[in-house]
Design a protein around this motif. Structure first.
Motif, PDB file in Angstrom:
ATOM      1  N   ALA A 177     -15.819  -2.193 -26.651  1.00 36.53           N
ATOM      2  CA  ALA A 177     -16.907  -2.788 -25.865  1.00 36.53           C
ATOM      3  C   ALA A 177     -17.859  -1.724 -25.333  1.00 36.53           C
ATOM      4  O   ALA A 177     -18.985  -2.033 -24.950  1.00 36.53           O
ATOM      5  CB  ALA A 177     -16.346  -3.628 -24.722  1.00 36.53           C
ATOM      6  N   GLY A 178     -17.410  -0.468 -25.316  1.00 32.58           N
ATOM      7  CA  GLY A 178     -18.283   0.615 -24.882  1.00 32.58           C
ATOM      8  C   GLY A 178     -18.554   0.601 -23.390  1.00 32.58           C
ATOM      9  O   GLY A 178     -19.630   0.988 -22.949  1.00 32.58           O
ATOM     10  N   VAL A 179     -17.578   0.139 -22.621  1.00 28.91           N
ATOM     11  CA  VAL A 179     -17.759   0.050 -21.171  1.00 28.91           C
ATOM     12  C   VAL A 179     -17.101   1.253 -20.500  1.00 28.91           C
ATOM     13  O   VAL A 179     -15.947   1.564 -20.754  1.00 28.91           O
ATOM     14  CB  VAL A 179     -17.136  -1.254 -20.618  1.00 28.91           C
ATOM     15  N   HIS A 180     -17.864   1.938 -19.646  1.00 29.70           N
ATOM     16  CA  HIS A 180     -17.329   3.024 -18.831  1.00 29.70           C
ATOM     17  C   HIS A 180     -16.833   2.387 -17.544  1.00 29.70           C
ATOM     18  O   HIS A 180     -17.632   1.958 -16.705  1.00 29.70           O
ATOM     19  CB  HIS A 180     -18.426   4.061 -18.574  1.00 29.70           C
ATOM     20  N   GLU A 181     -15.495   2.284 -17.412  1.00 27.36           N
ATOM     21  CA  GLU A 181     -14.937   1.481 -16.328  1.00 27.36           C
ATOM     22  C   GLU A 181     -15.346   1.956 -14.932  1.00 27.36           C
ATOM     23  O   GLU A 181     -15.698   1.131 -14.085  1.00 27.36           O
ATOM     24  CB  GLU A 181     -13.405   1.404 -16.466  1.00 27.36           C
ATOM     25  N   PRO A 182     -15.324   3.256 -14.640  1.00 26.28           N
ATOM     26  CA  PRO A 182     -15.754   3.685 -13.292  1.00 26.28           C
ATOM     27  C   PRO A 182     -17.195   3.274 -12.977  1.00 26.28           C
ATOM     28  O   PRO A 182     -17.486   2.887 -11.845  1.00 26.28           O
ATOM     29  CB  PRO A 182     -15.611   5.217 -13.348  1.00 26.28           C
ATOM     30  N   SER A 183     -18.076   3.328 -13.980  1.00 20.12           N
ATOM     31  CA  SER A 183     -19.464   2.909 -13.753  1.00 20.12           C
ATOM     32  C   SER A 183     -19.545   1.410 -13.505  1.00 20.12           C
ATOM     33  O   SER A 183     -20.314   0.942 -12.660  1.00 20.12           O
ATOM     34  CB  SER A 183     -20.339   3.257 -14.958  1.00 20.12           C
ATOM     35  N   LEU A 184     -18.726   0.655 -14.264  1.00 14.15           N
ATOM     36  CA  LEU A 184     -18.714  -0.791 -14.089  1.00 14.15           C
ATOM     37  C   LEU A 184     -18.218  -1.146 -12.686  1.00 14.15           C
ATOM     38  O   LEU A 184     -18.790  -2.002 -12.015  1.00 14.15           O
ATOM     39  CB  LEU A 184     -17.829  -1.443 -15.154  1.00 14.15           C
ATOM     40  N   GLY A 230     -10.886  -6.042 -29.937  1.00  7.80           N
ATOM     41  CA  GLY A 230     -11.309  -4.754 -29.416  1.00  7.80           C
ATOM     42  C   GLY A 230     -12.732  -4.770 -28.886  1.00  7.80           C
ATOM     43  O   GLY A 230     -13.149  -3.836 -28.223  1.00  7.80           O
ATOM     44  N   ARG A 231     -13.482  -5.854 -29.197  1.00  7.49           N
ATOM     45  CA  ARG A 231     -14.865  -5.929 -28.721  1.00  7.49           C
ATOM     46  C   ARG A 231     -14.996  -6.787 -27.466  1.00  7.49           C
ATOM     47  O   ARG A 231     -16.100  -7.048 -27.017  1.00  7.49           O
ATOM     48  CB  ARG A 231     -15.762  -6.535 -29.805  1.00  7.49           C
ATOM     49  N   GLU A 232     -13.871  -7.236 -26.904  1.00  9.57           N
ATOM     50  CA  GLU A 232     -13.903  -8.183 -25.792  1.00  9.57           C
ATOM     51  C   GLU A 232     -14.633  -7.643 -24.577  1.00  9.57           C
ATOM     52  O   GLU A 232     -14.526  -6.469 -24.246  1.00  9.57           O
ATOM     53  CB  GLU A 232     -12.482  -8.567 -25.345  1.00  9.57           C
ATOM     54  N   LEU A 233     -15.327  -8.538 -23.943  1.00 11.89           N
ATOM     55  CA  LEU A 233     -15.845  -8.277 -22.604  1.00 11.89           C
ATOM     56  C   LEU A 233     -15.946  -9.647 -21.949  1.00 11.89           C
ATOM     57  O   LEU A 233     -16.986 -10.292 -21.963  1.00 11.89           O
ATOM     58  CB  LEU A 233     -17.205  -7.571 -22.670  1.00 11.89           C
ATOM     59  N   ASP A 234     -14.817 -10.135 -21.463  1.00 11.29           N
ATOM     60  CA  ASP A 234     -14.720 -11.507 -20.980  1.00 11.29           C
ATOM     61  C   ASP A 234     -14.183 -11.542 -19.561  1.00 11.29           C
ATOM     62  O   ASP A 234     -13.400 -10.683 -19.180  1.00 11.29           O
ATOM     63  CB  ASP A 234     -13.717 -12.305 -21.838  1.00 11.29           C
ATOM     64  N   ILE A 235     -14.566 -12.572 -18.848  1.00 15.30           N
ATOM     65  CA  ILE A 235     -13.901 -12.866 -17.577  1.00 15.30           C
ATOM     66  C   ILE A 235     -12.601 -13.583 -17.931  1.00 15.30           C
ATOM     67  O   ILE A 235     -12.611 -14.695 -18.457  1.00 15.30           O
ATOM     68  CB  ILE A 235     -14.778 -13.733 -16.671  1.00 15.30           C
ATOM     69  N   GLU A 236     -11.472 -12.914 -17.702  1.00 16.87           N
ATOM     70  CA  GLU A 236     -10.184 -13.468 -18.057  1.00 16.87           C
ATOM     71  C   GLU A 236      -9.756 -14.516 -17.040  1.00 16.87           C
ATOM     72  O   GLU A 236      -9.270 -15.582 -17.400  1.00 16.87           O
ATOM     73  CB  GLU A 236      -9.137 -12.335 -18.134  1.00 16.87           C
ATOM     74  N   SER A 237      -9.900 -14.222 -15.749  1.00 14.65           N
ATOM     75  CA  SER A 237      -9.514 -15.179 -14.725  1.00 14.65           C
ATOM     76  C   SER A 237     -10.182 -14.824 -13.409  1.00 14.65           C
ATOM     77  O   SER A 237     -10.660 -13.703 -13.223  1.00 14.65           O
ATOM     78  CB  SER A 237      -7.995 -15.201 -14.543  1.00 14.65           C
TER      79      SER A 237
END
Ligand code: ZN
Length: 130
Positions: free
Chosen positions: A36-43, A102-109
């Motif tokens: 997904a290419g997400v930098h978790e600390p930035s998110l 591997g491309r997920e970017l979803d609100i799981e819950s």
């Protein structure tokens, strides 16, 4: 600022879902794929900023990482692979471009504060430990 726009979408969507469910959210859980290419600390930083003044002001952000998973047509099996550098089946070595996860970017819950209480148990029943 890729993560800023993702956080904005999460705050908007999770706020809408929580409003529809009628409760105050305490946690938003995301599923984020390895690709997904997400930098978790930035998110997390962007989320912490954008949630202020919204229904998610007190909701923590939880992240479930989704590994990169590919399908090998020769083995007829899905495999997790360590990274996208060499997309090949780890079992037989054949190259594959068929990415299954591997491309997920979803609100799981979304966890709400005012969850309904568990139904009462019959007198002889016990609750299993969590
Ligand atoms: Zn294979």
């Amino acid at each position: 600022m890729h993560e800023l726009s993702i956080a904005a979408r999460v705050v908007e969507e999770a706020g809408r879902i929580a409003a529809a469910a009628g409760g105050r959210p305490t946690r938003v859980t995301l599923r984020i794929g390895a690709l997904a290419g997400v930098h978790e600390p930035s998110l997390r930083a962007a989320y912490g900023m954008l949630r202020e003044g919204t229904p998610l002001a007190d909701a923590e952000l939880a992240v479930e990482a989704v590994p990169l998973r590919v399908w090998c047509g020769a083995c007829r099996t899905e495999h997790d692979v360590a990274g996208p550098v060499r997309l090949a089946c780890p079992a037989c070595g054949r190259p594959t471009g068929e990415i299954r996860a591997g491309r997920e970017l979803d609100i799981e819950s979304i966890t709400l504060e005012d969850a309904p209480a568990a139904p009462p148990l019959p007198p002889h029943a016990t609750r299993s430990p969590p």
